[in-house]
Scaffold this motif. Structure first.
Motif, PDB file in Angstrom:
ATOM      1  N   ILE A  56      51.833  65.830  91.464  1.00 45.73           N
ATOM      2  CA  ILE A  56      52.094  66.413  92.780  1.00 45.73           C
ATOM      3  C   ILE A  56      51.024  67.438  93.134  1.00 45.73           C
ATOM      4  CG2 ILE A  56      53.751  67.751  94.133  1.00 45.73           C
ATOM      5  CD1 ILE A  56      55.964  66.485  92.525  1.00 45.73           C
ATOM      6  N   GLY A  57      50.670  68.274  92.171  1.00 44.71           N
ATOM      7  CA  GLY A  57      49.609  69.240  92.406  1.00 44.71           C
ATOM      8  C   GLY A  57      48.267  68.571  92.655  1.00 44.71           C
ATOM      9  N   ASP A  58      47.993  67.456  91.948  1.00 45.39           N
ATOM     10  CA  ASP A  58      46.749  66.729  92.172  1.00 45.39           C
ATOM     11  C   ASP A  58      46.700  66.147  93.577  1.00 45.39           C
ATOM     12  OD1 ASP A  58      46.053  67.339  89.616  1.00 45.39           O
ATOM     13  OD2 ASP A  58      46.544  65.379  88.772  1.00 45.39           O
ATOM     14  N   GLU A  59      47.826  65.617  94.042  1.00 45.19           N
ATOM     15  CA  GLU A  59      47.864  65.062  95.396  1.00 45.19           C
ATOM     16  C   GLU A  59      47.634  66.150  96.438  1.00 45.19           C
ATOM     17  OE1 GLU A  59      50.921  62.538  98.304  1.00 45.19           O
ATOM     18  OE2 GLU A  59      51.535  63.154  96.284  1.00 45.19           O
ATOM     19  N   ARG A  60      48.231  67.314  96.208  1.00 43.15           N
ATOM     20  CA  ARG A  60      48.036  68.421  97.134  1.00 43.15           C
ATOM     21  C   ARG A  60      46.567  68.870  97.144  1.00 43.15           C
ATOM     22  NH1 ARG A  60      52.243  70.884  95.770  1.00 43.15           N
ATOM     23  NH2 ARG A  60      51.364  72.095  94.062  1.00 43.15           N
TER      24      ARG A  60
END
Length: 468
Positions: A56-60
């Protein structure tokens, strides 16, 4: 960001097994690859370091990087879960050519601590293959010369297709181009040739950039400065009409509104409004601004007003019913009004909880961020007032005939019970370490109706609550 020396991987859990999600160059040189089981990776590389992945952090972060990449061209899209694709047609000359643009990208990302692989070509498929397996620039009109030595997996094919092609001896893109198309199409379907044609430019492939998120902000510039409260509220009403129209078009509601009032001396006064529920009704929102607008220092006058919804939540349209009550809307507006004074977090409501322990049978939550639940379900009556257990004098398992509580001498008139409540052994609670409790509803001759309990393991009587 902290640099790590030696082989390093990020892991994720898939089918009850940890697998490699991402890895650095040192880990690749050790023979590790994405999707590899972490236990196998440790066998190949005993000094391997790892951390859990954060998809999720990578997508953000990738979306943040996409917005940054629009400095090179307006057409920027996502390429999978770890890449970007840019259509730089007509934009490369602004940076001195394609090579200078790529060099500028590398330098800026390197200063930010990022290592990247860049591929440049006439087509999207060729650029993807070069970025993943060749990393370089394909000259205009010579795409096949750059792609030919690359493995067939550089065509974005499925793993099973790549394995089958390798078994046939087709290991590079050049081998695939020199093979007859008809037998390969019959065996692998049209998808294989489509990927090849897309990479070589024989079939077009569009780039779909991600649209920027909608901006919910409106402003008005006044021809003459204003300073009266009524004038500011009139301007706010006009801004609300425009903003709520935008919200309605996207079936959204504002949760936090920010009204910025710019004075003629370039100073700004900000009025923030936090709502108990998402709203897009101007008539309900406007009165809630009165208190904040009344406290504004207009100075020598206000010449510009700006209203922005800084937090927006979905608010789909609902069917209007003849039995719909306005009491709920009135309660939400009251919570919003009080919240502007004391804070929404300080207005709380009691919610039922799934526990037979008296102290855990309810939850206290902010009213603005929770919905009322019910009805309350209790197999036995519960006292209106609940307080920490207070010891009283008593002997035996039956309620005492006479006892003292809070310096009052009381005598039992009637007792109903017992109701045995056992502790929740899976939770730590010092108040329930004495074991089970036998609760009694005791009515005294003096008019007090108490909730007493007896602890058989450690004999003793306690008062725990009082009925109305």
């Amino acid at each position: 960001m902290r640099p790590i020396g030696g082989p390093f991987v990020l892991t994720f859990k898939q089918s009850n097994a940890n697998r490699i999600y991402c890895l650095n160059a040192e880990a690749e040189r050790q023979g590790l690859h994405r999707g590899m089981a972490y236990s196998d990776a440790r066998a190949f590389c005993p000094d391997l370091q790892s951390r859990p992945a954060d998809p999720i952090g990578d997508e953000r972060f990738l979306n943040v990087l996409r917005r940054w990449a629009t400095r090179y061209c307006p057409w920027v899209g996502l390429e999978g879960a770890d890449g970007l694709v840019l259509d730089i047609t007509g934009a490369a000359h602004l940076f001195g050519g394609e090579a200078m643009m790529v060099t500028d990208m590398r330098q800026r990302l390197s200063r930010a601590g990022l290592s990247v692989q860049v591929g440049f070509a006439d087509t999207r498929g060729a650029a993807w293959g070069l970025a993943h397996y060749g990393e370089g620039l394909a000259e205009t009109g010579r795409t096949l010369d750059a792609l030919g030595p690359l493995p067939v997996m550089a065509l974005r094919l499925e793993d099973k297709t790549v394995t089958a092609l390798q078994r046939l001896g087709l290991r590079t893109i050049s081998d695939l181009v020199e093979s007859p198309r008809a037998p390969l199409t019959r065996r692998f379907g049209p998808g294989l040739m489509m990927r090849l044609d897309q990479a070589l430019g024989r079939q077009p492939e569009q780039i779909t950039p991600l649209a920027d998120p909608p901006h919910y902000g409106v402003r008005i510039t006044l021809p003459d400065p204003i300073g009266l409260k009524d004038d500011v509220m009139a301007g706010t009403s006009r801004l609300l009409d425009s903003l709520c129209a935008k919200l309605k078009a996207r079936e959204a509601g504002a949760r936090i509104l920010c009204l910025t009032l710019r004075r003629v001396d370039q100073e700004a006064q900000v009025v923030e409004l936090r709502l108990a529920r998402p709203l897009r009704d101007p008539q309900r929102i406007l009165p809630l601004f009165e208190r904040g607008v009344a406290d504004v220092d207009a100075g020598f006058g206000i010449d510009q007003m700006r209203l922005e919804a800084t937090q927006v939540l979905p608010l789909p349209a609902q069917q209007i019913s003849s039995v719909t009550s306005s009491r709920k809307d009135q309660l939400e507006d009251l919570i919003s009004r009080l919240g502007t004074r004391i804070g929404l977090e300080n207005i709380q409501r009691v919610l039922p909880a799934d526990s037979h322990i008296p102290e855990r049978s309810f939850l206290i939550a902010p009213a603005a961020y929770s919905e009322p639940e019910g009805p309350w379900v209790a197999l036995r009556p519960r006292p209106l007032s609940l307080f920490p257990p207070e010891p009283i004098a008593g002997v035996g398992a039956q309620p005492p005939k006479q006892f003292r509580w809070r310096r009052m001498a009381l005598s039992t008139a009637r007792a109903t019970g017992p109701e045995r409540i056992t502790p929740e052994w899976w939770l730590e609670d010092d108040n329930w370490r004495s074991g089970v409790r036998d609760y009694w509803h005791v009515e005294t001759r003096q008019g007090r109706r108490l909730w007493l309990y007896y602890t058989p393991q450690n004999p003793g009587w306690f008062a725990h609550g009082e009925f109305a």
